[in-house]
Scaffold this active site. Sequence first.
Site, PDB file in Angstrom:
ATOM      1  N   ASP A 190       9.787  10.579   7.780  1.00  0.00           N
ATOM      2  CA  ASP A 190      10.195  11.491   6.725  1.00  0.00           C
ATOM      3  C   ASP A 190       9.186  12.631   6.605  1.00  0.00           C
ATOM      4  O   ASP A 190       8.523  12.995   7.589  1.00  0.00           O
ATOM      5  CB  ASP A 190      10.342  10.692   5.413  1.00  0.00           C
ATOM      6  N   ASP A 218       2.611   3.272  -7.612  1.00  0.00           N
ATOM      7  CA  ASP A 218       3.596   2.215  -7.378  1.00  0.00           C
ATOM      8  C   ASP A 218       3.858   1.975  -5.892  1.00  0.00           C
ATOM      9  O   ASP A 218       4.724   1.166  -5.536  1.00  0.00           O
ATOM     10  CB  ASP A 218       4.917   2.566  -8.083  1.00  0.00           C
ATOM     11  N   HIS A 277      10.264  14.295  -0.748  1.00  0.00           N
ATOM     12  CA  HIS A 277      11.321  13.496  -0.134  1.00  0.00           C
ATOM     13  C   HIS A 277      10.846  12.126   0.340  1.00  0.00           C
ATOM     14  O   HIS A 277      11.397  11.084  -0.032  1.00  0.00           O
ATOM     15  CB  HIS A 277      11.930  14.306   1.011  1.00  0.00           C
ATOM     16  N   ASN A 302       5.221  -5.156 -11.526  1.00  0.00           N
ATOM     17  CA  ASN A 302       3.816  -4.845 -11.826  1.00  0.00           C
ATOM     18  C   ASN A 302       3.697  -4.076 -13.146  1.00  0.00           C
ATOM     19  O   ASN A 302       2.679  -3.447 -13.409  1.00  0.00           O
ATOM     20  CB  ASN A 302       3.177  -4.051 -10.678  1.00  0.00           C
ATOM     21  N   SER A 352       7.741  31.992 -16.545  1.00  0.00           N
ATOM     22  CA  SER A 352       7.673  33.442 -16.719  1.00  0.00           C
ATOM     23  C   SER A 352       6.866  34.047 -15.578  1.00  0.00           C
ATOM     24  O   SER A 352       5.899  33.429 -15.108  1.00  0.00           O
ATOM     25  CB  SER A 352       7.012  33.797 -18.057  1.00  0.00           C
TER      26      SER A 352
END
Lengths: 629, 121
Positions: A192, A201, A236, A250, A394
């Site tokens: 990937d 995690d 991704h 967890n 902005s």
Amino acid sequence: MKYKKLSIATLSALIFGLISSASAVQLKSSLANNASTPAVISNNATKAISLPVQAKPSFVEDEILVTFKNTLSSTNVDDLLNSMSVSSSEKIGKQNVRLIKVSNGLSVQQAVNSFAADSNVIHAQPNYRYYATAIPNDASYSQVWALNNTAQQITKGKYPINNPGVAGNDMDAELAWEHITDCSNTIVAVLDTGINYQHEDLIANMWNSNDPLYPNHGFDYFANDNDPMASDGSIHGTHVAGTIGARGNNEIGSTGVCWNVQIMALRVLGPQGGSTAGIIKAIEFASDNGAHIINMSLGSAAAFDLLFSDSISYARDRNVVVIVAAGNSATNTDTQTTFYPCNFTQDNLICVAALDQSYALANFSNTGTTSVDVGAPGTNIMSTWPGTKLEVTSFTGWIRNGGWGHNDTCVLNPAAGPRVMMMNPSNWVGCGPAVPGNYSNNENSIMYNNFNLSGLLGARISAQAFIDTELQIDFMNAYSKAAGGNPTNPFPIATISGSTNNFSIPAEFSLEDCLTATCTFGVNLTSNATITKTGIAIFDMVLQKTEANSAVYESINGTSMASPNVAGVAALVRAYNPNFSYQEIVNAILGGGQNTPSLSTTTVTGKAVNAMGSLSFINVPTGVTVVAQ
Amino acid sequence: MIKVSLLFASIVILFSCSVEQDSIQDSKMTVQHKNIIVGEYILSLDNSISIDSIMKKLSDYGPKMLDDLKRGRYLLRFAQDPGLDTLKDLNCFTEKKCTVQYNYRYKATNNNSQETLKIKH
């Protein structure tokens, strides 16, 4: 995995139906009873059926519970049971209920039927088993509808259709987790955009090599170094990895299909994608370094790519299952546009379409009854995110010259709301000025700003862009400069020319070479002395950071998100059956799926992948011979 | 579907990353170019052919070997794109001792097409 796989799956379903309780004796009996002449089955059949994968039994196999009429005394019941030669019974509770041991070779069902027919009996049933439920304590688990769809609203969901969806339309992960949550004996390679392997995690579930050449959980075949960190700020790969194996139970964040697993990070895609060369090297690396499953949430409408195909075969020869995305063009990959690797035909490859929360086909998903094997959840998928994202609200304060301007309330489309826009010319046509204009001839101007990227592991600018320049003559160039100041230099991050024909397109600009406190990023427009067009407008700009110990979770859509759900299930199946071949894992996934109407005419199997179904799927017996006598 | 079609048509004439900028700007872009890395090819050679000999034969096109992909496969980039047909005219092809293909481009398959907007006129 195309028609051949369907025939295997269909055959296995038929055989599965015949051998519902998976006993060789019953199989033999069924075949004999259904044949016009006696039949014998070779010993191979018995051997093949004795597979270790079984769902936990739903009831105690030699006990039933019987409720007798209240008009009967306890002594009357004892006498009745003695007359029926019941070997043992136990009074349960205060009602006239008995726990009865089934004997005399009766099955539980036969005993239940027998007692239910007795006029002294109110009710008879199996003594059902109950198990501790396998519900993880992760803080955001309730947002992962793919694992447990309760018709919950996905609060960060960006796919508006069927949010919420239909309860129960999920992969039955909790049922599967009663049998296995730990896939730590299984390596899943994620090819990937790189992974933020320091995400809170993910860090515990990353693959570690014994080879000191690979100290960072994988390899980067895009940049050709040993650090597959998502250094260009891509979200991704990190998201895909979390769907497969965000650490479960967890107490933090999300939950992967596997609670524990080994994720091998192989970066093959950069901001503008990747190529055959990097992908085949990564596939071969994964195959040679112990990966059991490969997930590739990527693809192209390219022509048949022989070397890519060869590498899938290379993986197959090393017993590796490959899971890929069907693509997001809402096209039929059989009859309209091929999409590789989905269209490759090796039998170790599974191509996955995307389903929404009601198990309708996602409106972007590709389909194909010979090329797309199964469906899986692919909308509003919540998972790990590499770091915080900062929306540019902005353009005030950006340094600009030449024809550049900005408009914080540009209304492109009333339904879409006002947009914060930087543009050249400043009276860009899309914001509806009284006098719209074109950019100037001989323009060479820039609009840029400073971003403090100190301490980050990666970063990128994502935006939407309208572009209309003289093709190959006038250019939009994006630049960054780590030392600060005007970032214009001889090496732009990206160079763009041509027209988007009044539609916006996504634009991604990596800032991985600019991770300093003084980083400046800007966009420049160059034009020659002839022909001008309506120019450039950039909006929805977001600075996406890759941060150490990221605790960020987001939801996105795509067949990219469906594929890792299947890769996770493949890892569960493989972890439960470490000796399974790639064919057995593939058969379990295809055969154990849930029949789904939206997939019936759009995929090979017509099934949505189901974790429990795959785990309990009994493979087709091999070597069975039936001889008429 | 109109949006999608136009979007794809647009991308064809647009993005290039810095590493391939030269070759893209030197080439006339066509529809197929969105799916390939322009100017890059992968040659697969059998043991009897050396990559050096191939590069020598193609020296007019400015070949550079970007990567040895192992198992007789080499990633080449040409300063001047010879085109696939020219490469297939090499003797080793007629002798079936080598093959060549594009270095195809692949992208992530997350879906963001619904974010596409149209200018209001």
